[in-house]
Design a protein around this motif. Structure first.
Motif: not given
Lengths: 537, 381, 305
Positions: C159-174
């Motif tokens: 649960g560290w990062l969003p598993a999908g989707g788009w918007g913040t920088w966290q969405h880019m990591v995976l």
């Protein structure tokens, strides 16, 4: 006598290979005194380069050195790279055989010469520049202010070697190791570089360790000589003593290895077999779609020559003179203009199919014995390939019999015909290439530098073989070479080429004894030490 | 070095000792055999190929057989049904038969339960039990005189799902094996196709050179600028999804690299002196190609093909992943992985096993390719 | 140099023309059309639709119309997303794809060259074997395996990062990690090979013979030469990464342009497919040019004039 500044004792070099450990240098002893020139002489594989590389910490990763090499009070073998770096490039420097690749292609030469100055001499980058200019002037680079910003590929081979020398002299070294510094260069350039090294030594007084296979250079240049063979020093001594009274049989063999003898011209009424008139070959360089006008380089420029039965016409020239191109054009392996006749056939415009029946009479032997044999065919297949073309109905047994005969004739054991070319030495391969030409019983053979890639002692054997074959089969040769010693022993008529043109031609003795053209004279002068040496030896 | 005759012993007339040399191929073979990673990969690859081509005949389940009661059961070395699943399954089967059920006993591989009913027991109710994937040979024993009570007995039908089952209740092991077969077949066929196209095209361009070469390579450049997937999708859209089409599509896109490599090599070989020597002997084009160019091209081509097979397999997997690959019920490793990643939550084995299989396969192919390159191109050592 | 660039751009025009022509006719020859996918439409509506989109005209006229529009930068309306033009779709999707692709390339370049160079300098050591092993793994495991695993591990389980989707920088990591991993592996292998070769070259021997410090030998004289094959590899790769990855965009639900291709082809969205082809081909041509220019800047032996 002064104390040695470099003392090598029991130096051994081992290489770890797939076939086990190979000992390239087997415990050699060697001394270098200040200001003297020491030559290490040997043929390929004698370990002469590797012993110096070991001292400088430059062995390949699978190599290991043991024993001792002391520079003044510093043991060099087993020294850490960091400590070794205080010596190499500052006190001991090195120039190499390959001027084309020894400089980094990606940087300007000024920067590369400055590097040892900055790292050893305490120069700042800005202060180094005048010193680099001074060095470039010292080694005779014309227009140093402009050349200092040149990239290596913009310089000729000789100039690159001068740049290497400038780099070597940057920090006033005690010892300069020159590893075959002139082998890759043309004769005239060779002479210039050797003279430069000698002058610089007189001026600067460093010791030079000269690694070479060329005895002519040794005699002219060295105070003392070490002769190496298969990793061992077999003989050493003062140059004059060694040359006049060689002790070891190997040294004697090396000294006698220069080809000797002369070729008598054929009778004046011998028929002309191959004749070229106004032969011209041009190559397209650059140009093409959207890239501006096409530029042509005239590699062979209106050359005429005639080859009589039993004659050897030698074509002398330096790299780029067009001598190989001419040889190939005469055999119609390259498109050319002008007229070429073979016996009664006009082959000026013959295409591949027209030439095919004539090919067996017109053969070619190449310089590189490693590149001219198909690596995936057995020797037997290589030499009988021509028979497949010219006598397709010949049964396999008979082909095999001829292969045996041809191999015997060139002095190879016929049982080896099921082996592959890579299993043979350079000289043996050249014999195979000759057998491939001879099996067809040709009338004319173009020999394109057939001895240039070989050691001197092997050269001599190949020259002898070619002369024997010529006598036995009344062959005519076109002999292409830059090597005047070999040329003198092979040819009875010589054509000197420069930049695609004939500058001088005539019977061999005339050309050698009384060259008229300035370029020919330079060539002869460059080789003069070799000639002088041959006369005394 | 002094010239020494290759052998000091002259052959006696009439009989010649046979001295056979080591060809460059044999040298390469020796080098390859010394390379542990490559040898291991070759063994692994051999086993995988054997599994792919023979395996599907040996598994107890057909790859398309559906077990509705065993949907998404986890991988297990023990047989299904698990002990604690037998009683409820028997219970629910009997409930469907609308009989009163006593205590269910499991005894080894048989299960028994006393049953009774208001009316005489219909012998046909055994079908309710047989219908379940868990039981077979259902029978009513100890039937009372009035026929209203007895003992329902059935043998437990034990099945092994070593890799579990997928969301349709099919054995994953059987599906992986058939997928392995399809992936391997497509990889190999596509590579053969790329090989034939690429070698012919590249050798022709390289050997004839000049204007022909210019035009031919220009065509390759243009095809390079076309996105690969576009081409494949078009083909698939054109002709529908089928096995043959997929390997043709992959082969048609992968030949470009091969053509470039072969052309470059041909140009290099053509400049070699041994080819010039053959020309000087009067050998015709066919002879030069056959005896000199092709044998010397083989090395780099072999190396490239071993690296092409994993690439083709990967592409096939990608297509399957996008839903453009082989069609159900047939499957491939890519399709299995795609299903696995869709079911990742709760059924990890559906991704793990196909992914491991594909990875092992690609690993072995890559290492073998590297080993071959080192063996055939010894300058790299 | 400038004239070379202009010449190259000029020679790109016929290439583009051939590509557009080829793909136009190929996709139009495919059976099916944009309007017969779902339930059959009323014939009258269909006729009107065909008229509106010029499908009633002969194919060659449609082709010329398309070419004309293309020259004005108009890629036509999308058929599957009828409210948008293809240019609209790209102008929202392309920045997203480029953002992810560029990040992945930068990471792969930095990480890959560093790892490759370290491995080469310690050839046959444990570090070397480690790098080579991980690199082989990175090349071997397909993105469509990495993506769901990463999504499950970091998105769902940890649960560290969003598993999908788009918007913040966290969405880019995976997604960026997924894309960067195989590229890093390839770059590392390339760099390693090229560095080993450069280390064996004569000019590096010269640098060592002159006692230059290890930093100068390695960074100045070895790595610059070793980076050349990486540059030529990254050109076409950059073109394909910047134009979006179907797999990554599908698995992580990212609104880039990678998805359009498959969707467009399956839905016979002619203009969308054509638009994608044009954009990708343009990227490939431009990046090949960039590679050649970079190459000339890095290697003085290469000259274009």
């Amino acid at each position: 006598m002064a104390e040695p500044i470099l003392t090598v004792r029991g130096l051994t070099v081992d290489f770890q290979t797939n076939d086990g450990v190979v000992r390239a240098v087997k415990g050699i002893d060697l001394d270098v005194r200040p200001g003297e020139t020491v030559a290490i002489v040997g043929e390929s594989g004698s370990g002469k380069s590797q012993s110096m590389m070991a001292m400088m910490g430059l062995l390949a990763s699978n190599g290991r050195a043991s024993g001792s090499a002391r520079y003044r009070d510093q043991e060099l073998i087993g020294l850490s790279d960091r400590r070794l770096n205080r010596v190499r490039g500052a006190k001991i420097t090195m120039i190499f055989q390959e001027p084309m690749t020894s400089l980094d292609p990606l940087y300007r030469i000024g920067r590369q010469i400055a590097e040892p100055l900055v790292h050893h001499g305490g120069y700042s980058k800005a202060k180094a520049r005048p010193r680099v200019l001074e060095l470039l002037r010292l080694v005779g680079i014309p227009d140093p202010e402009r050349r200092i910003d040149a990239y290596p590929h913009e310089l000729s081979g000789g100039q690159r070697q001068r740049v290497m020398i400038a780099m070597a002299l940057a920090n006033d070294p005690d010892i300069l190791i020159a590893d075959e510094p002139t082998t890759a260069l043309d004769v005239t350039i060779q002479a210039q570089i050797l003279k430069l090294l000698a002058d610089l030594q007189t001026k600067l007084g460093m010791a030079i360790v000269f690694i070479t296979h060329d005895l002519g250079i040794v005699r002219r240049f060295a105070d003392r000589v070490y002769v190496m063979r298969s990793g061992e020093v077999v003989e050493q001594g003062q140059t004059e003593t060694l040359f006049t009274t060689p002790g070891h049989p190997y040294t004697k063999m090396l000294l006698a290895a220069e080809p000797t003898g002369r070729k008598a011209p054929p009778p004046a009424n011998a028929p002309v077999l191959l004749e070229g008139r106004d032969v011209e070959v041009s190559f397209k360089i650059g140009g093409g779609f959207l890239a501006g006008p096409t530029v042509y380089l005239r590699a062979v420029d209106h050359i005429s020559l005639a080859l009589r039965r039993g004659q050897t016409v030698g074509i002398v020239g330096e790299s780029g003179s067009g001598k190989s191109t001419l040889g190939r054009a005469l055999l119609r392996l390259l498109p050319s203009r002008g007229s070429i006749r073979f016996e009664t056939h006009d082959i000026s415009n013959a295409d591949r199919d027209d030439m095919r029946p004539l090919r067996r009479e017109l053969q070619l032997v190449f310089q590189d014995p490693f590149g001219s044999l198909s690596p995936r065919m057995t020797v037997g297949q290589v030499i009988t390939e021509g028979l497949l073309v010219h006598e397709p109905s010949l049964p396999a047994r008979e082909r095999d019999r001829r292969a045996v005969e041809a191999l015997r004739e060139v002095g190879l054991d016929p049982v080896m015909r099921n082996r592959y070319p890579h299993e043979f030495s350079g000289g043996q391969r050249q014999r195979i290439a000759i057998a491939r030409a001879m099996i067809l019983k040709p009338k004319v053979v173009v020999l394109d530098e057939p001895t240039s890639a070989l050691d001197r002692s092997v050269q001599k054997q190949i020259v002898d073989l070619l002369r024997t074959l010529q006598k036995a089969h009344d062959l005519s040769y076109i002999f292409i070479s830059h090597d005047l010693a070999v040329m003198r022993a092979m040819a009875d008529y010589i054509i000197v080429m420069q930049r695609g043109r004939i500058v001088e031609e005539g019977p061999t003795e005339e050309i050698f004894d009384a060259p008229k053209d300035l370029y020919t004279q330079t060539l002869m002068a460059a080789a003069i030490d070799q000639t002088r040496f041959r006369q005394t030896a | 070095m002094t010239e020494v005759p290759a052998s000091a012993v002259a052959p006696a007339p009439g009989e010649e000792p046979q001295v056979v040399g080591r060809s460059p191929w044999q040298d390469a073979w020796l080098r390859l055999r010394r390379n542990k990673a490559a040898v291991t990969s070759a063994v692994v690859l051999f086993v995988l190929m054997l599994l792919g081509f023979v395996g599907p005949y040996l598994t107890p389940h057909a790859y398309d057989q559906i077990y509705p009661q065993y949907v998404r059961v986890p991988a297990s070395l023990e047989a299904y049904p698990k002990e604690d699943a037998i009683v409820p399954a028997f219970q629910s089967a009997l409930e469907r038969a609308r009989v009163t059920i006593g205590e269910i006993e499991v005894d080894g591989s048989t299960v028994r339960a006393p049953i009774s009913s208001e009316e005489a027991l219909d012998p046909r109710i055994v079908r309710y039990v047989d219908r379940s994937d868990l039981f077979e040979n259902a029978r009513i024993e100890e039937l009372s005189g009035d026929g209203r009570s007895g003992v329902m007995a059935a043998d437990v039908y034990r099945l092994h799902f070593y890799f579990g089952t997928d969301s349709n209740g099919r054995d994953l092991l059987a599906r992986i094996l058939i997928g392995l077969r399809i992936s391997l077949a497509i990889g190999i066929l596509a590579s053969v196709m790329a090989l034939l196209l690429g070698v012919t095209y590249g050798a022709v361009a390289g050997y004839f050179g000049g204007r022909i070469d210019n035009v031919m390579m220009r065509v390759v450049d243009i095809l390079y600028s076309l996105p690969f997937i576009f081409f494949v999708i078009l083909l698939v859209v054109f002709f529908g999804r089928n096995f043959v089409l997929i390997f043709i599509a992959i082969g048609c896109t992968e030949w470009l690299d091969m053509a470039r490599i072969v052309r470059g090599q041909t140009l290099t070989i053509k400049r070699q002196e041994y080819v010039q020597a053959a020309e000087a002997l009067g050998v015709n084009t066919g002879g030069i190609l056959r005896r000199h160019i092709v044998p010397n091209l083989l090395g780099p081509v072999v190396v490239f093909v071993t690296l092409l097979v994993p690439k083709a397999i990967l592409l096939e997997s990608l297509l399957s992943f996008l839903g453009l690959g082989v069609q159900e019920p047939l499957t491939s490793l890519g399709l299995l992985i795609s299903e696995g990643s869709a079911n990742l939550r709760g059924a990890t084995w559906l991704l793990t096993y196909p992914a491991i299989t594909l990875t092992v396969l690609l690993f072995a192919l890559n290492f073998l390719g590297d080993g071959l390159r080192d063996a055939l191109d010894p300058k790299d050592r | 140099m400038l004239s070379y660039v202009l010449r190259r751009l000029a020679s790109a025009i016929p290439t583009m023309f051939i590509i557009v022509t080829l793909s136009f006719f190929m996709i139009r020859l495919a059976p099916g059309g944009p309007f017969d996918i779902e339930r059959p439409l009323d014939p009258l509506i269909l006729e009107n639709l065909n008229k509106a989109y010029n499908f009633d005209k002969p194919l060659w006229q449609q082709y010329l119309l398309y070419l004309g529009n293309l020259l004005q930068g108009d890629l036509g309306p999308s058929f599957t997303r009828r409210d948008f033009s293809v240019v609209d779709l790209f102008s929202t999707g392309l920045p997203v794809s480029i953002q992810i692709g560029l990040s992945a390339i930068v990471i792969a370049l930095i990480l890959g060259t560093t790892l490759g160079a370290i491995a080469a300098l310690r050839q046959n050591s444990l570090t070397d074997y480690g790098v080579v092993g991980v690199a082989t793994l990175g090349i071997t495991i397909p993105t469509f395996v990495i993506a769901p695993i990463l999504s499950l591990a970091f998105g769902v389980m940890l649960g560290w990062l969003p598993a999908g989707g788009w918007g913040t920088w966290q969405h880019m990591v995976l997604p960026v990690a997924t894309l960067a991993l195989p590229q890093t592996a390839i770059v590392a292998r390339l760099t390693r090979g090229a560095t080993i070769e450069a280390l064996r070259s004569n000019h590096v021997r010269t640098a060592r013979a002159y006692g230059l410090p290890p930093f100068v030998v390695v960074v100045v004289h070895t790595l610059r030469a070793a980076i050349l094959p990486v540059v030529s590899y990254l050109g076409p790769t950059a073109a394909s990464l910047l134009t979006g990855s179907v797999v990554v965009e599908t698995i992580f639900g990212i609104p880039g342009i990678g998805r359009y291709f498959v969707q467009g082809a399956l839905g016979r969205d002619y203009t969308l497919v054509m638009g994608t082809v044009v954009v990708i081909a343009l990227f490939i041509i431009v990046f090949n040019l960039i590679v050649d220019i970079l190459y000339a800047l890095l290697d003085p032996r290469v000259r274009y004039d």
